[in-house]
Design a protein around this motif. Structure first.
Motif, PDB file in Angstrom:
ATOM      1  N   TYR A  26       0.830  -1.205   0.000  1.00  0.00           N
ATOM      2  CA  TYR A  26       0.000   0.000   0.000  1.00  0.00           C
ATOM      3  C   TYR A  26       0.863   1.254   0.000  1.00  0.00           C
ATOM      4  O   TYR A  26       0.475   2.286  -0.569  1.00  0.00           O
ATOM      5  CB  TYR A  26      -0.936   0.013   1.218  1.00  0.00           C
ATOM      6  CG  TYR A  26      -0.310   0.618   2.459  1.00  0.00           C
ATOM      7  CD1 TYR A  26      -0.399   1.990   2.702  1.00  0.00           C
ATOM      8  CD2 TYR A  26       0.401  -0.174   3.357  1.00  0.00           C
ATOM      9  CE1 TYR A  26       0.197   2.548   3.813  1.00  0.00           C
ATOM     10  CE2 TYR A  26       1.000   0.385   4.458  1.00  0.00           C
ATOM     11  CZ  TYR A  26       0.889   1.740   4.692  1.00  0.00           C
ATOM     12  OH  TYR A  26       1.497   2.299   5.784  1.00  0.00           O
ATOM     13  N   TYR A  27       2.050   1.184   0.662  1.00  0.00           N
ATOM     14  CA  TYR A  27       2.909   2.375   0.752  1.00  0.00           C
ATOM     15  C   TYR A  27       3.498   2.710  -0.619  1.00  0.00           C
ATOM     16  O   TYR A  27       3.638   3.879  -0.985  1.00  0.00           O
ATOM     17  CB  TYR A  27       4.024   2.149   1.771  1.00  0.00           C
ATOM     18  CG  TYR A  27       4.783   3.420   2.107  1.00  0.00           C
ATOM     19  CD1 TYR A  27       4.333   4.269   3.114  1.00  0.00           C
ATOM     20  CD2 TYR A  27       5.933   3.781   1.414  1.00  0.00           C
ATOM     21  CE1 TYR A  27       5.009   5.440   3.417  1.00  0.00           C
ATOM     22  CE2 TYR A  27       6.615   4.946   1.710  1.00  0.00           C
ATOM     23  CZ  TYR A  27       6.154   5.769   2.717  1.00  0.00           C
ATOM     24  OH  TYR A  27       6.820   6.929   3.001  1.00  0.00           O
ATOM     25  N   LYS A  30       0.778   4.337  -2.424  1.00  0.00           N
ATOM     26  CA  LYS A  30       0.603   5.688  -1.877  1.00  0.00           C
ATOM     27  C   LYS A  30       1.612   6.656  -2.492  1.00  0.00           C
ATOM     28  O   LYS A  30       1.265   7.798  -2.843  1.00  0.00           O
ATOM     29  CB  LYS A  30       0.761   5.648  -0.357  1.00  0.00           C
ATOM     30  CG  LYS A  30       0.665   7.001   0.330  1.00  0.00           C
ATOM     31  CD  LYS A  30       0.901   6.843   1.827  1.00  0.00           C
ATOM     32  CE  LYS A  30       1.004   8.183   2.523  1.00  0.00           C
ATOM     33  NZ  LYS A  30       1.298   8.026   3.970  1.00  0.00           N
ATOM     34  N   ILE A  33       0.489   7.454  -6.009  1.00  0.00           N
ATOM     35  CA  ILE A  33      -0.659   8.362  -6.006  1.00  0.00           C
ATOM     36  C   ILE A  33      -0.210   9.772  -5.631  1.00  0.00           C
ATOM     37  O   ILE A  33      -0.728  10.764  -6.166  1.00  0.00           O
ATOM     38  CB  ILE A  33      -1.756   7.865  -5.041  1.00  0.00           C
ATOM     39  CG1 ILE A  33      -2.294   6.510  -5.508  1.00  0.00           C
ATOM     40  CG2 ILE A  33      -2.895   8.877  -4.944  1.00  0.00           C
ATOM     41  CD1 ILE A  33      -3.306   5.887  -4.554  1.00  0.00           C
ATOM     42  N   ALA A  34       0.768   9.885  -4.730  1.00  0.00           N
ATOM     43  CA  ALA A  34       1.285  11.201  -4.331  1.00  0.00           C
ATOM     44  C   ALA A  34       1.875  11.933  -5.532  1.00  0.00           C
ATOM     45  O   ALA A  34       1.747  13.159  -5.644  1.00  0.00           O
ATOM     46  CB  ALA A  34       2.329  11.041  -3.225  1.00  0.00           C
ATOM     47  N   GLU A  49     -11.114   4.211  -7.220  1.00  0.00           N
ATOM     48  CA  GLU A  49     -10.325   3.115  -6.650  1.00  0.00           C
ATOM     49  C   GLU A  49     -10.145   1.990  -7.671  1.00  0.00           C
ATOM     50  O   GLU A  49      -9.063   1.406  -7.771  1.00  0.00           O
ATOM     51  CB  GLU A  49     -11.010   2.572  -5.389  1.00  0.00           C
ATOM     52  CG  GLU A  49     -10.938   3.499  -4.194  1.00  0.00           C
ATOM     53  CD  GLU A  49     -11.622   2.896  -2.978  1.00  0.00           C
ATOM     54  OE1 GLU A  49     -12.147   1.766  -3.079  1.00  0.00           O
ATOM     55  OE2 GLU A  49     -11.624   3.558  -1.920  1.00  0.00           O
ATOM     56  N   GLN A  65      -6.476   1.791   1.239  1.00  0.00           N
ATOM     57  CA  GLN A  65      -5.628   2.134   2.377  1.00  0.00           C
ATOM     58  C   GLN A  65      -4.687   3.294   2.041  1.00  0.00           C
ATOM     59  O   GLN A  65      -4.474   4.200   2.855  1.00  0.00           O
ATOM     60  CB  GLN A  65      -4.814   0.925   2.831  1.00  0.00           C
ATOM     61  CG  GLN A  65      -3.975   1.198   4.080  1.00  0.00           C
ATOM     62  CD  GLN A  65      -3.262  -0.033   4.584  1.00  0.00           C
ATOM     63  OE1 GLN A  65      -3.438  -1.132   4.041  1.00  0.00           O
ATOM     64  NE2 GLN A  65      -2.458   0.132   5.618  1.00  0.00           N
ATOM     65  N   ALA A  66      -4.137   3.288   0.832  1.00  0.00           N
ATOM     66  CA  ALA A  66      -3.235   4.355   0.411  1.00  0.00           C
ATOM     67  C   ALA A  66      -3.968   5.700   0.351  1.00  0.00           C
ATOM     68  O   ALA A  66      -3.472   6.724   0.838  1.00  0.00           O
ATOM     69  CB  ALA A  66      -2.630   4.024  -0.951  1.00  0.00           C
ATOM     70  N   VAL A  67      -5.169   5.678  -0.235  1.00  0.00           N
ATOM     71  CA  VAL A  67      -5.953   6.908  -0.347  1.00  0.00           C
ATOM     72  C   VAL A  67      -6.387   7.392   1.032  1.00  0.00           C
ATOM     73  O   VAL A  67      -6.359   8.598   1.331  1.00  0.00           O
ATOM     74  CB  VAL A  67      -7.184   6.683  -1.248  1.00  0.00           C
ATOM     75  CG1 VAL A  67      -8.141   7.874  -1.180  1.00  0.00           C
ATOM     76  CG2 VAL A  67      -6.734   6.433  -2.686  1.00  0.00           C
ATOM     77  N   ARG A  68      -6.765   6.454   1.914  1.00  0.00           N
ATOM     78  CA  ARG A  68      -7.196   6.819   3.261  1.00  0.00           C
ATOM     79  C   ARG A  68      -6.090   7.576   3.999  1.00  0.00           C
ATOM     80  O   ARG A  68      -6.351   8.580   4.667  1.00  0.00           O
ATOM     81  CB  ARG A  68      -7.583   5.565   4.035  1.00  0.00           C
ATOM     82  CG  ARG A  68      -8.203   5.843   5.410  1.00  0.00           C
ATOM     83  CD  ARG A  68      -8.449   4.561   6.169  1.00  0.00           C
ATOM     84  NE  ARG A  68      -9.279   3.647   5.418  1.00  0.00           N
ATOM     85  CZ  ARG A  68      -8.930   2.414   5.103  1.00  0.00           C
ATOM     86  NH1 ARG A  68      -7.751   1.926   5.431  1.00  0.00           N
ATOM     87  NH2 ARG A  68      -9.763   1.636   4.429  1.00  0.00           N
ATOM     88  N   GLU A  69      -4.856   7.121   3.882  1.00  0.00           N
ATOM     89  CA  GLU A  69      -3.750   7.792   4.555  1.00  0.00           C
ATOM     90  C   GLU A  69      -3.512   9.186   3.970  1.00  0.00           C
ATOM     91  O   GLU A  69      -3.204  10.130   4.699  1.00  0.00           O
ATOM     92  CB  GLU A  69      -2.477   6.955   4.470  1.00  0.00           C
ATOM     93  CG  GLU A  69      -2.514   5.725   5.345  1.00  0.00           C
ATOM     94  CD  GLU A  69      -1.118   5.222   5.686  1.00  0.00           C
ATOM     95  OE1 GLU A  69      -0.121   5.821   5.229  1.00  0.00           O
ATOM     96  OE2 GLU A  69      -1.033   4.214   6.408  1.00  0.00           O
ATOM     97  N   LEU A  70      -3.636   9.326   2.658  1.00  0.00           N
ATOM     98  CA  LEU A  70      -3.443  10.642   2.038  1.00  0.00           C
ATOM     99  C   LEU A  70      -4.553  11.609   2.442  1.00  0.00           C
ATOM    100  O   LEU A  70      -4.315  12.813   2.562  1.00  0.00           O
ATOM    101  CB  LEU A  70      -3.385  10.490   0.513  1.00  0.00           C
ATOM    102  CG  LEU A  70      -2.117   9.830  -0.024  1.00  0.00           C
ATOM    103  CD1 LEU A  70      -2.280   9.464  -1.490  1.00  0.00           C
ATOM    104  CD2 LEU A  70      -0.902  10.736   0.164  1.00  0.00           C
TER     105      LEU A  70
END
Length: 251
Positions: A26-27, A30, A33-34, A49, A65-70
């Motif tokens: 996921y990282y 992420k 996506i960043a 998604e 999970q990646a989007v949730r953290e961002l």
């Protein structure tokens, strides 16, 4: 692993990748996506998604999970049924300046929406913390903090009625309380502040318009006037995805 020459001073060291080189899937998503976030710019709509999962050849839960953290970090924000790139965080200075003054310095339009204004005898706990006299009349002023009409925090202020006897009749709730006091000759001397991270209560989350699981920045402040007399006790709750704090330190 060598230290990268292009490492930004404020970025996670070595981009947050462990020395053994193994990172959660996921990282990695992420990070990709960043990059997309930087390309799209503020207000840009990111793909769904499903589209991101197909693009990166991963499961939708990995993308989620990646989007949730961002979103939690304030890089993205939910808008309707989609997710868009968020604007920069508000950098609020840690100083004896009001929220209004801090937001205006960044070219944003500050505002406050009144929740309640109550008057009651000073309770023991408030008297012990501030130096006010137990039982003396105090105001409690609660307001939602706004920036360009976006709800970004919640402010709760306790002040002796003797400092602002007509607060209920000659104070505009959407204006700066500090400016109101200064106009009446009250000068701020010093203050003690404490900052912590918390989760909003269900009531606070409803007022600020955030999910209860969103981390919040909480500032406790006890202020005194130029003569050292107790002036106010403030509890300020800020959205962790929309705020950072700055301070200038001297040796």
């Amino acid at each position: 692993m060598d230290y990268p020459n292009d490492q930004a001073p404020g970025a996670p060291v070595r981009s947050g990748i462990p020395e053994h080189g193994r990172i959660p899937k996921y990282y990695a998503v992420k990070a990709r996506i960043a990059v997309l976030v930087e390309e799209l710019g503020e207000g840009g709509l990111i793909p769904t998604e499903r589209d991101l999962a197909d693009r990166f050849e991963v499961a939708r839960e990995t993308v989620r999970q990646a989007v949730r953290e961002l979103v939690i970090e304030g890089r993205l924000r939910r808008q309707g049924r989609g997710t868009v790139v968020a604007g920069p965080k508000l950098a609020q200075p840690l100083s004896l300046a009001s929220y209004t003054e801090g937001v205006r310095r960044q070219g944003r339009t500050p505002g406050r929406a009144l929740v309640s204004l109550d008057r009651f005898p000073c309770p023991d706990a408030l008297a012990a913390e501030t130096g006010l006299t137990r039982g003396e009349p105090v105001w409690h002023l609660e307001r939602v903090l706004l920036a360009d009409d976006e709800r970004v925090g919640l402010e709760s202020t306790y002040v002796a009625v003797s400092c602002a006897p007509h607060l209920d009749s000659d104070f505009e709730p959407d204006s700066s309380f500090y400016a109101y006091l200064r106009d009446r000759g009250i000068v701020f001397g010093d203050a003690d502040e404490r900052i912590e991270t918390v989760l909003a209560t269900p009531r606070e989350a409803l007022l600020v318009g955030t999910p209860p699981a969103l981390p919040m920045l909480l500032i406790h402040r006890v202020s005194r006037d130029g003569a050292g007399r107790p002036l106010e006790r403030v509890r300020s709750l800020y959205r962790g995805d929309r705020f950072s704090f700055t301070a200038h330190l001297k040796g």
